[in-house]
Design an enzyme around this catalytic site. Sequence first.
Site, PDB file in Angstrom:
ATOM      1  N   ASP A   1      45.027  45.829  67.658  1.00  0.00           N
ATOM      2  CA  ASP A   1      45.425  44.471  67.267  1.00  0.00           C
ATOM      3  C   ASP A   1      44.682  43.493  68.152  1.00  0.00           C
ATOM      4  OD1 ASP A   1      48.287  43.516  65.618  1.00  0.00           O
ATOM      5  OD2 ASP A   1      47.146  42.033  66.750  1.00  0.00           O
TER       6      ASP A   1
ATOM      7  N   GLU B   1      51.127  50.594  50.337  1.00  0.00           N
ATOM      8  CA  GLU B   1      52.381  51.064  50.950  1.00  0.00           C
ATOM      9  C   GLU B   1      53.570  50.686  50.073  1.00  0.00           C
ATOM     10  OE1 GLU B   1      54.738  48.866  52.165  1.00  0.00           O
ATOM     11  OE2 GLU B   1      53.626  46.984  52.038  1.00  0.00           O
TER      12      GLU B   1
ATOM     13  N   LYS C   1      50.706  48.702  42.995  1.00  0.00           N
ATOM     14  CA  LYS C   1      51.528  48.041  44.009  1.00  0.00           C
ATOM     15  C   LYS C   1      52.137  46.746  43.459  1.00  0.00           C
ATOM     16  CE  LYS C   1      53.378  46.565  47.640  1.00  0.00           C
ATOM     17  NZ  LYS C   1      53.500  46.771  49.034  1.00  0.00           N
TER      18      LYS C   1
ATOM     19  N   PHE D   1      68.741  49.385  42.752  1.00  0.00           N
ATOM     20  CA  PHE D   1      68.231  48.019  42.601  1.00  0.00           C
ATOM     21  C   PHE D   1      68.947  47.235  41.518  1.00  0.00           C
ATOM     22  CE2 PHE D   1      64.656  45.749  44.501  1.00  0.00           C
ATOM     23  CZ  PHE D   1      64.539  46.490  45.654  1.00  0.00           C
TER      24      PHE D   1
ATOM     25  N   GLY E   1      72.870  39.332  43.785  1.00  0.00           N
ATOM     26  CA  GLY E   1      72.928  38.646  45.075  1.00  0.00           C
ATOM     27  C   GLY E   1      72.476  37.208  44.940  1.00  0.00           C
TER      28      GLY E   1
ATOM     29  N   CYS F   1      57.574  40.197  50.627  1.00  0.00           N
ATOM     30  CA  CYS F   1      56.820  40.924  49.594  1.00  0.00           C
ATOM     31  C   CYS F   1      57.058  40.428  48.163  1.00  0.00           C
ATOM     32  CB  CYS F   1      57.152  42.413  49.684  1.00  0.00           C
ATOM     33  SG  CYS F   1      56.783  43.078  51.308  1.00  0.00           S
TER      34      CYS F   1
ATOM     35  N   LYS G   1      55.839  36.845  47.252  1.00  0.00           N
ATOM     36  CA  LYS G   1      54.374  36.763  47.363  1.00  0.00           C
ATOM     37  C   LYS G   1      53.687  37.598  46.275  1.00  0.00           C
ATOM     38  CE  LYS G   1      52.466  38.931  50.967  1.00  0.00           C
ATOM     39  NZ  LYS G   1      51.314  39.815  50.832  1.00  0.00           N
TER      40      LYS G   1
HETATM   41  C1  UGA Z   1      59.820  45.680  48.923  1.00  0.00           C
HETATM   42  C2  UGA Z   1      59.770  46.964  48.088  1.00  0.00           C
HETATM   43  O1  UGA Z   1      61.090  47.459  47.848  1.00  0.00           O
HETATM   44  C3  UGA Z   1      58.955  48.035  48.797  1.00  0.00           C
HETATM   45  O2  UGA Z   1      58.836  49.180  47.969  1.00  0.00           O
HETATM   46  C4  UGA Z   1      57.570  47.456  49.095  1.00  0.00           C
HETATM   47  O3  UGA Z   1      56.731  48.368  49.734  1.00  0.00           O
HETATM   48  C5  UGA Z   1      57.722  46.231  49.966  1.00  0.00           C
HETATM   49  O4  UGA Z   1      58.506  45.255  49.244  1.00  0.00           O
HETATM   50  C6  UGA Z   1      56.355  45.683  50.262  1.00  0.00           C
HETATM   51  O5  UGA Z   1      55.664  45.252  49.328  1.00  0.00           O
HETATM   52  O6  UGA Z   1      55.899  45.794  51.405  1.00  0.00           O
HETATM   53  P1  UGA Z   1      61.286  44.784  50.984  1.00  0.00           P
HETATM   54  O7  UGA Z   1      60.707  43.445  50.672  1.00  0.00           O
HETATM   55  O8  UGA Z   1      61.297  45.260  52.377  1.00  0.00           O
HETATM   56  O9  UGA Z   1      60.550  45.939  50.119  1.00  0.00           O
HETATM   57  O10 UGA Z   1      62.810  44.750  50.531  1.00  0.00           O
HETATM   58  P2  UGA Z   1      63.706  45.275  49.311  1.00  0.00           P
HETATM   59  O11 UGA Z   1      64.688  46.236  49.836  1.00  0.00           O
HETATM   60  O12 UGA Z   1      62.904  45.698  48.167  1.00  0.00           O
HETATM   61  O13 UGA Z   1      64.486  43.934  48.966  1.00  0.00           O
HETATM   62  C7  UGA Z   1      63.820  42.785  48.452  1.00  0.00           C
HETATM   63  C8  UGA Z   1      64.821  41.725  48.088  1.00  0.00           C
HETATM   64  O14 UGA Z   1      65.620  42.121  46.985  1.00  0.00           O
HETATM   65  C9  UGA Z   1      65.807  41.398  49.214  1.00  0.00           C
HETATM   66  O15 UGA Z   1      65.993  40.008  49.277  1.00  0.00           O
HETATM   67  C10 UGA Z   1      67.081  42.117  48.793  1.00  0.00           C
HETATM   68  O16 UGA Z   1      68.245  41.533  49.305  1.00  0.00           O
HETATM   69  C11 UGA Z   1      66.989  41.984  47.289  1.00  0.00           C
HETATM   70  N1  UGA Z   1      67.764  43.030  46.572  1.00  0.00           N
HETATM   71  C12 UGA Z   1      67.373  44.325  46.634  1.00  0.00           C
HETATM   72  C13 UGA Z   1      68.869  42.670  45.828  1.00  0.00           C
HETATM   73  O17 UGA Z   1      69.231  41.473  45.744  1.00  0.00           O
HETATM   74  N2  UGA Z   1      69.559  43.634  45.151  1.00  0.00           N
HETATM   75  C14 UGA Z   1      69.191  44.943  45.182  1.00  0.00           C
HETATM   76  O18 UGA Z   1      69.853  45.778  44.506  1.00  0.00           O
HETATM   77  C15 UGA Z   1      68.076  45.299  45.946  1.00  0.00           C
END
Ligand code: UGA
Length: 435
Positions: free
Chosen positions: A30, A150, A206, A251, A255, A262, A265
């Site tokens: 880094d 990823e 992705k 999923f 909420g 992620c 974006k």
């Molecule tokens: C997401 C994807 O799930 C990953 O597979 C991916 O690799 C990652 O983006 C990325 O592109 O790096 P992440 O952003 O860490 O992961 O979080 P998630 O668990 O997917 O949640 C995303 C949003 O959806 C959060 O605000 C969460 O609260 C919301 N969410 C998720 C809900 O409102 N309800 C659900 O049932 C699940």
Amino acid sequence: MNVVIVGTGYVGLVTGACIATGDHEVTCLDIDEEKIAALSNGVIPIHEPGLDALVEQGVAGGNLAFSTDADAVVPGADVVFIAVGTPAGLNGQPQLDAVFASVDSVATRLGAGATIVIKSTVPIGTNSAVSDRVREVRGDDEISVVSNPEFLRQGAAVSDFLNPDRIVIGAWDEESTQRIIDLYASVIDDSAPRLATDPPSAELIKYAANSFLAVKLSFVNEIADLCEQTGASIAEVTAGMGTDPRIGNAFLNPGPGYGGSCFPKDTSALLRASQGAGAPSRIVAAAIDANRTRRRHMADRVMVHFDAGTTPVVAVLGVTFKANTDDVRESPAIDIVHGLMRAGATVKVYDPEGMEGARRAIGEDPLCGSVEEAVEGADALVIATEWDEFAKLDLRAVSERMKGSMLFDFRNIFDPSDAAEAGMTYYSIGRPIRN
Ligand code: UGA
């Protein structure tokens, strides 16, 4: 193999620590000297369950190291992962400056026969542009470029890395694909399918995966709204939907809208790309719009219960975009806090891990040192993030500290009857109101 990871954000650090569990020598590189100095002293800059133990294990075992010195570590590398950030620019397109700066830095230093792997989420065509750039700066054809996106959820990134649903490898030649398959052989067991494809397809996998999940969430949030208007209950509806394997029960939790670094974006990037390619995705556009509107209006669900001109005290528990992370980027909770403040409320905020991010996003004034301090004297309580610590709260004790009795559970972490028994008026998402 000798592996170098460029970028020590959550993706780079998790990738480095996890690959070091296999038969490899890994160095995380880094340009941030402070961060590398801290990591070398065992200080992990992010809250990611299991990561500190893995880093400690890698460093103790002698196959994980940290460096800022590209000259020292890149020339001996067999594989270099690029895992730097691609933040959204003003036009919604990911900014690729850090990706290309990293590529330039490693391409000039790598020995012939090495492979550059693009782990950062990048628009379709980027691997091709990177490949051209590598050829241009080196003046030879000796380095291959592979896309290996990823699929790591923050808060569960280590287990997602080590137990993935699939490994996507986008390459132009079989030899490069095989090299990445070999690299993962000692890290991840055979049960995860290895999907070999071309780089543009890997790039789109992705974006399409994240956008599909975002669409799923926006849809389920709309169904939750419909439940509220019709007396149906979202948990019953999603249980009934999710047992159909074509839908799946993951999923489907409603909420305050999706957030994080992620989904917002990547959906914008896919929309831009689809528009630019003349195949605009109306569905992704609708999901983005529905989510933005939802996040903007969550605070209204609280303020509608207070007379205009009054200044209620509202406790907000949770500022991170979801539980088990300290990340507040694009957090719906921050939108809720801002919305409440704009409407004249005095807001009191607490989060188990997100206080530093909260300080930057909303300032010092609203921050409280504990749940008790946040709820003391509050007219209303909002649950904005589904932390376990909140789900375990003694609602009766909380209610006794508060002045009012309204509980807005925007993550459905409580049982409506428990809230009612604690003397609270309970509003949740997609479920009947309970007094
Ligand atoms: C997401 C994807 O799930 C990953 O597979 C991916 O690799 C990652 O983006 C990325 O592109 O790096 P992440 O952003 O860490 O992961 O979080 P998630 O668990 O997917 O949640 C995303 C949003 O959806 C959060 O605000 C969460 O609260 C919301 N969410 C998720 C809900 O409102 N309800 C659900 O049932 C699940």
